[in-house]
Each structure stands twice: as structure tokens, then as C-alpha cells.
Design a protein around this motif. Sequence first.
Motif, PDB file in Angstrom:
ATOM      1  N   UNK A 234       0.816  -1.204   0.000  1.00 50.01           N
ATOM      2  CA  UNK A 234       0.000   0.000   0.000  1.00 50.01           C
ATOM      3  C   UNK A 234       0.856   1.263   0.000  1.00 50.01           C
ATOM      4  N   UNK A 235       2.042   1.184   0.580  1.00 46.08           N
ATOM      5  CA  UNK A 235       2.930   2.354   0.595  1.00 46.08           C
ATOM      6  C   UNK A 235       3.244   2.820  -0.829  1.00 46.08           C
ATOM      7  N   UNK A 236       3.432   1.866  -1.736  1.00 46.62           N
ATOM      8  CA  UNK A 236       3.732   2.215  -3.127  1.00 46.62           C
ATOM      9  C   UNK A 236       2.550   2.928  -3.768  1.00 46.62           C
ATOM     10  N   UNK A 237       1.345   2.427  -3.494  1.00 52.94           N
ATOM     11  CA  UNK A 237       0.141   3.047  -4.040  1.00 52.94           C
ATOM     12  C   UNK A 237      -0.061   4.449  -3.479  1.00 52.94           C
ATOM     13  N   UNK A 238       0.242   4.627  -2.195  1.00 53.75           N
ATOM     14  CA  UNK A 238       0.067   5.943  -1.577  1.00 53.75           C
ATOM     15  C   UNK A 238       0.991   6.982  -2.197  1.00 53.75           C
ATOM     16  N   UNK A 239       2.242   6.595  -2.438  1.00 57.59           N
ATOM     17  CA  UNK A 239       3.186   7.533  -3.051  1.00 57.59           C
ATOM     18  C   UNK A 239       2.757   7.870  -4.471  1.00 57.59           C
ATOM     19  N   UNK A 240       2.385   6.860  -5.226  1.00 56.10           N
ATOM     20  CA  UNK A 240       1.932   7.119  -6.597  1.00 56.10           C
ATOM     21  C   UNK A 240       0.715   8.038  -6.609  1.00 56.10           C
ATOM     22  N   UNK A 241      -0.241   7.807  -5.705  1.00 55.49           N
ATOM     23  CA  UNK A 241      -1.445   8.639  -5.661  1.00 55.49           C
ATOM     24  C   UNK A 241      -1.089  10.091  -5.345  1.00 55.49           C
ATOM     25  N   UNK A 242      -0.163  10.285  -4.419  1.00 54.99           N
ATOM     26  CA  UNK A 242       0.256  11.656  -4.086  1.00 54.99           C
ATOM     27  C   UNK A 242       0.928  12.329  -5.272  1.00 54.99           C
ATOM     28  N   UNK A 243       1.853  11.624  -5.915  1.00 56.19           N
ATOM     29  CA  UNK A 243       2.565  12.205  -7.057  1.00 56.19           C
ATOM     30  C   UNK A 243       1.608  12.538  -8.191  1.00 56.19           C
ATOM     31  N   UNK A 244       0.642  11.672  -8.440  1.00 54.38           N
ATOM     32  CA  UNK A 244      -0.315  11.937  -9.510  1.00 54.38           C
ATOM     33  C   UNK A 244      -1.203  13.130  -9.178  1.00 54.38           C
ATOM     34  N   UNK A 245      -1.603  13.243  -7.907  1.00 52.23           N
ATOM     35  CA  UNK A 245      -2.408  14.396  -7.501  1.00 52.23           C
ATOM     36  C   UNK A 245      -1.603  15.685  -7.616  1.00 52.23           C
ATOM     37  N   UNK A 246      -0.353  15.645  -7.173  1.00 47.97           N
ATOM     38  CA  UNK A 246       0.501  16.826  -7.260  1.00 47.97           C
ATOM     39  C   UNK A 246       0.685  17.238  -8.717  1.00 47.97           C
ATOM     40  N   UNK A 247       0.916  16.270  -9.589  1.00 44.11           N
ATOM     41  CA  UNK A 247       1.043  16.551 -11.023  1.00 44.11           C
ATOM     42  C   UNK A 247      -0.242  17.142 -11.591  1.00 44.11           C
TER      43      UNK A 247
END
Length: 302
Positions: A234-247
Motif C-alpha cells: 500500500x505504501x507504493x500506491x500511496x506515493x503514486x497517488x500523491x505524485x499523480x495528484x501533485x502533477x
Amino acid sequence: MAEYTAPDPIVDVTGAQEVADDLVVVPNQGVQLVPNIGVIGGSHSVLVVETGMGPRNAEAVLKFAAEYAKGRRLYLTTTHFHPEHSFGAQVFAEEATYLVNGAQAEERAAKGAGYLAMFRGLGAPVARQLEGVELGVPDTVYDRSHDLDLGGRVVRLRGTGRAHSRGDQVVTVPDAGVMFTGDLVETGQFAIFPWLPPHDADVSGIRWIEVMRRLAAERPRVVVPGHGDAGGARLLADVRAYLELLRDETWARRDSAVGEETIVEEVRALMIERHPDWAGREWIEPGIGCFCAEHPDDSGEE
């Protein structure tokens, strides 16, 4: 980078935790500029992941690893070249074989001295740990991938390409389902963007997102981040979700021709609203700057 005012960045090996058979993690225990450190054993060899910042930390890590190894051969690797992860490698010179991917070795040679000076300028607690640092060079440099046989256990070392840095490396232990990500992943913290143009502009938010997709496909049982508590995939998914939102939030405002000052103000507020308990708010603005530079109209990247 802002002045460092937290406690001295000292590795505490007494907190070591076993996360799989013959595999322990020395957690950073929430101390800034202290990485999570791994010690991975096989029948004839032991691999250490990360050194801590500077010779004194590395001496504590080496002593712990040597006692853990009980005569087994020692190897050392680092997830990327940044000071708290690799600027203690000199201590291992006579005791272990230090191996990294080629991009990391090149980045260390090109930027190491500059980062050493920059981190020393953060304040006395950091400068103390960096006393006597000698950058040196790794013993073994591989291209993009290397399988290290520790005896009955193979550890996979994989360069990811540009993401958090130019030379990121992920270390996986397939038989245990454990993955060490370095600063590609943090727990309870905004992603660290070393966006420092013109001195360092190699971080890529776009490529970072793609790396997170690839890592998630491996479905690790345990993810050991660069900093913060270990967890599941889940940690990987959380980081990806944050990066995509920031983008997405940065690019939406960039598409509307909003000024960069307004973009930073609005997106920063939104990220804090979404993650009020996360540390490292100072890394939001560099992340916005990185994604502004990677906007298709500016970078030509899709």
C-alpha cells in the motif's frame, strides 16, 4: 535547503527489527536525515543496505553488521548517493565489497562534493556527522541490474532510471517478499523532491510515477521506505497517488495560465489539506516546481 534543527542524525542500531528470516531492518525511528538500514543474510554472505550519514554512523552500522554476519562475507549497497544514505561507505572499504548501479556511481562522482558542502551548511548537527567524509568510489559497478548470491538467497539490485534521483536503485529479496526503495518511498511524509536548479534538476516526477507503477506490479510483502515505518505494498500506491495528484493539480493550473506563485500557494494548501499529518511540507514546493518544468508545453514530454 532549510537549516536543520532536529536532533543529531544518529543511527540507533539497538532498534533493529527482524522482518523475515535472516533479514533485519534498523529503523530510523522518526529521526530526520537517518535512513532505514537493511541487513540481509544468506548462508555465506550478508548485504548491508545504506550506511547512515558519515563515518561515525557507518562505524556503528558496520559493527552491527559484522556481529550479525558471524564471519560471513560482507557486501554493501546504497539506494542512491545522497549523504544520509551513502556518505559513510569509506568505513566499509576494508571490510565489505561496495556495489551500486552505474547511474548512481556517476551521480556520486559528479555531485558528491557539492552535496557534501550543501549538507555541511545545514547546521552543526549535520556537519558533525559529516566530519572526515571521503567520497571514494564503489568496488563494483553494474549497468542496470545485478543478482547478488548470498548463499541460498539471491538479492536483486535494480537501477530504476531517473525518479527521485538520477541513480535510484531498488533492492528486493524475492524469497522474503521484501523491497528496499530508498527515497522513492517515504511513510507519513511528502515525497522528497531534490529540485535544486541549476545545481540539480535530475529528479523527475513523471518518471517517478512510472517507477511506482512498476514496483507495485511486483507485489512485495514488505516495503522498507527510505524514511519512516515499513509497511505493505500500500505504501507504493500511496506515493503514486500523491505524485499523480501533485502533477494533476499543478498542471491544471499551469494549463489555465495561472502564475507560479499562485500555483504554489493553491497546490500546497490542497496537499496539506489532503495530508494534514504528513511531515516534510517543505518538499511540496520543489515538487510543484519540478512538475511545472515537466509540463508538456515546457518539456515536450507526454
